[in-house]
Design a protein around this motif. Structure first.
Motif, short mmCIF file in Angstrom:
data_model
loop_
_atom_site.label_atom_id
_atom_site.label_comp_id
_atom_site.label_asym_id
_atom_site.label_seq_id
_atom_site.Cartn_x
_atom_site.Cartn_y
_atom_site.Cartn_z
N LEU A 221 0.83 -1.21 0.00
CA LEU A 221 0.00 0.00 0.00
C LEU A 221 0.86 1.25 0.00
O LEU A 221 0.62 2.20 -0.76
CB LEU A 221 -0.93 0.02 1.21
CG LEU A 221 -2.04 -1.04 1.25
CD1 LEU A 221 -2.73 -1.02 2.60
CD2 LEU A 221 -3.03 -0.81 0.14
N LEU A 222 1.89 1.26 0.85
CA LEU A 222 2.78 2.42 0.90
C LEU A 222 3.51 2.61 -0.42
O LEU A 222 3.57 3.74 -0.94
CB LEU A 222 3.80 2.27 2.04
CG LEU A 222 4.78 3.42 2.18
CD1 LEU A 222 4.06 4.69 2.59
CD2 LEU A 222 5.85 3.08 3.20
N ASP A 223 4.03 1.54 -1.00
CA ASP A 223 4.72 1.64 -2.29
C ASP A 223 3.80 2.21 -3.37
O ASP A 223 4.21 3.06 -4.16
CB ASP A 223 5.25 0.27 -2.73
CG ASP A 223 6.41 -0.20 -1.88
OD1 ASP A 223 7.01 0.62 -1.16
OD2 ASP A 223 6.71 -1.41 -1.94
N ARG B 231 6.53 12.88 2.69
CA ARG B 231 6.38 11.95 3.81
C ARG B 231 5.05 11.22 3.66
O ARG B 231 4.06 11.81 3.22
CB ARG B 231 6.38 12.68 5.14
CG ARG B 231 7.70 13.23 5.54
CD ARG B 231 7.63 13.87 6.91
NE ARG B 231 6.75 15.05 6.91
CZ ARG B 231 7.18 16.29 6.76
NH1 ARG B 231 8.45 16.51 6.59
NH2 ARG B 231 6.35 17.28 6.79
N CYS B 232 5.05 9.97 4.07
CA CYS B 232 3.80 9.21 4.03
C CYS B 232 3.88 8.12 5.09
O CYS B 232 4.91 7.48 5.26
CB CYS B 232 3.60 8.59 2.64
SG CYS B 232 2.02 7.74 2.45
N ARG B 233 2.80 7.93 5.81
CA ARG B 233 2.72 6.88 6.83
C ARG B 233 1.44 6.09 6.59
O ARG B 233 0.36 6.67 6.48
CB ARG B 233 2.69 7.48 8.22
CG ARG B 233 2.56 6.44 9.31
CD ARG B 233 2.49 7.04 10.69
NE ARG B 233 3.66 7.88 10.88
CZ ARG B 233 3.79 8.74 11.87
NH1 ARG B 233 2.84 8.88 12.75
NH2 ARG B 233 4.88 9.47 11.98
N VAL B 234 1.57 4.78 6.51
CA VAL B 234 0.42 3.89 6.37
C VAL B 234 0.34 3.05 7.63
O VAL B 234 1.33 2.42 8.03
CB VAL B 234 0.55 2.99 5.12
CG1 VAL B 234 -0.61 2.01 5.06
CG2 VAL B 234 0.60 3.83 3.85
N CYS C 67 4.10 1.62 8.50
CA CYS C 67 5.18 1.73 7.53
C CYS C 67 5.31 3.21 7.15
O CYS C 67 4.30 3.87 6.91
CB CYS C 67 4.87 0.87 6.31
SG CYS C 67 6.25 0.65 5.21
N VAL C 68 6.54 3.70 7.11
CA VAL C 68 6.78 5.14 6.88
C VAL C 68 7.71 5.33 5.71
O VAL C 68 8.68 4.60 5.53
CB VAL C 68 7.40 5.77 8.15
CG1 VAL C 68 7.71 7.24 7.93
CG2 VAL C 68 6.47 5.61 9.34
N HIS C 69 7.41 6.35 4.91
CA HIS C 69 8.28 6.76 3.80
C HIS C 69 8.66 8.22 4.03
O HIS C 69 7.82 9.05 4.34
CB HIS C 69 7.55 6.65 2.46
CG HIS C 69 8.21 7.42 1.36
ND1 HIS C 69 9.30 6.95 0.69
CD2 HIS C 69 7.95 8.64 0.84
CE1 HIS C 69 9.67 7.84 -0.22
NE2 HIS C 69 8.84 8.88 -0.13
N GLU C 70 9.95 8.52 3.90
CA GLU C 70 10.43 9.90 3.95
C GLU C 70 11.39 10.09 2.79
O GLU C 70 12.36 9.35 2.65
CB GLU C 70 11.15 10.17 5.28
CG GLU C 70 10.23 10.03 6.46
CD GLU C 70 10.39 11.15 7.47
OE1 GLU C 70 11.07 12.14 7.17
OE2 GLU C 70 9.80 11.02 8.53
N ALA C 71 11.08 11.08 1.94
CA ALA C 71 11.93 11.37 0.80
C ALA C 71 13.27 11.92 1.28
O ALA C 71 13.34 12.67 2.25
CB ALA C 71 11.26 12.37 -0.13
N GLN C 72 14.33 11.55 0.59
CA GLN C 72 15.65 12.05 0.95
C GLN C 72 15.79 13.48 0.43
O GLN C 72 15.40 13.78 -0.69
CB GLN C 72 16.74 11.18 0.33
CG GLN C 72 16.74 9.78 0.93
CD GLN C 72 17.84 8.92 0.32
OE1 GLN C 72 18.61 9.39 -0.50
NE2 GLN C 72 17.88 7.68 0.74
N PRO C 73 16.33 14.37 1.25
CA PRO C 73 16.49 15.77 0.82
C PRO C 73 17.39 15.88 -0.40
O PRO C 73 18.40 15.18 -0.51
CB PRO C 73 17.14 16.45 2.01
CG PRO C 73 17.11 15.50 3.14
CD PRO C 73 16.83 14.14 2.59
N GLY C 74 16.99 16.72 -1.31
CA GLY C 74 17.79 16.99 -2.50
C GLY C 74 17.57 16.04 -3.65
O GLY C 74 18.09 16.25 -4.73
#
Length: 66
Positions: A25-27, A37-40, A56-63
């Motif tokens: 789901l997160l993917d 950012r996204c948290r499921v 499950c948490v997603h955080e984009a890497q800066p830059g």
């Protein structure tokens, strides 16, 4: 909302682990929306009275990107 409902119901008949489901789901959300950012959170209450919560948490890497 109906599309989301049908998408989630698709997983009812599949025999997957809770962790696998939440990761999928997160993917799918990250690939469709590209959030910073996204948290499921999956709160499962199957038969037998044992509840399970998977996060499950997603955080984009800066830059990177955008």
């Amino acid at each position: 909302m109906k599309s989301l409902k049908l998408y989630l119901q698709h997983y009812r008949s599949q025999g997957v682990f809770y962790e696998t489901l939440v990761n999928r789901l997160l993917d799918d959300l990250v690939s469709a929306c590209r959030p910073r950012r996204c948290r499921v959170i999956g709160a499962f209450t199957p038969r037998g009275g044992i509840t399970t919560t998977v996060t499950c948490v997603h955080e984009a890497q800066p830059g990177l990107g955008g």
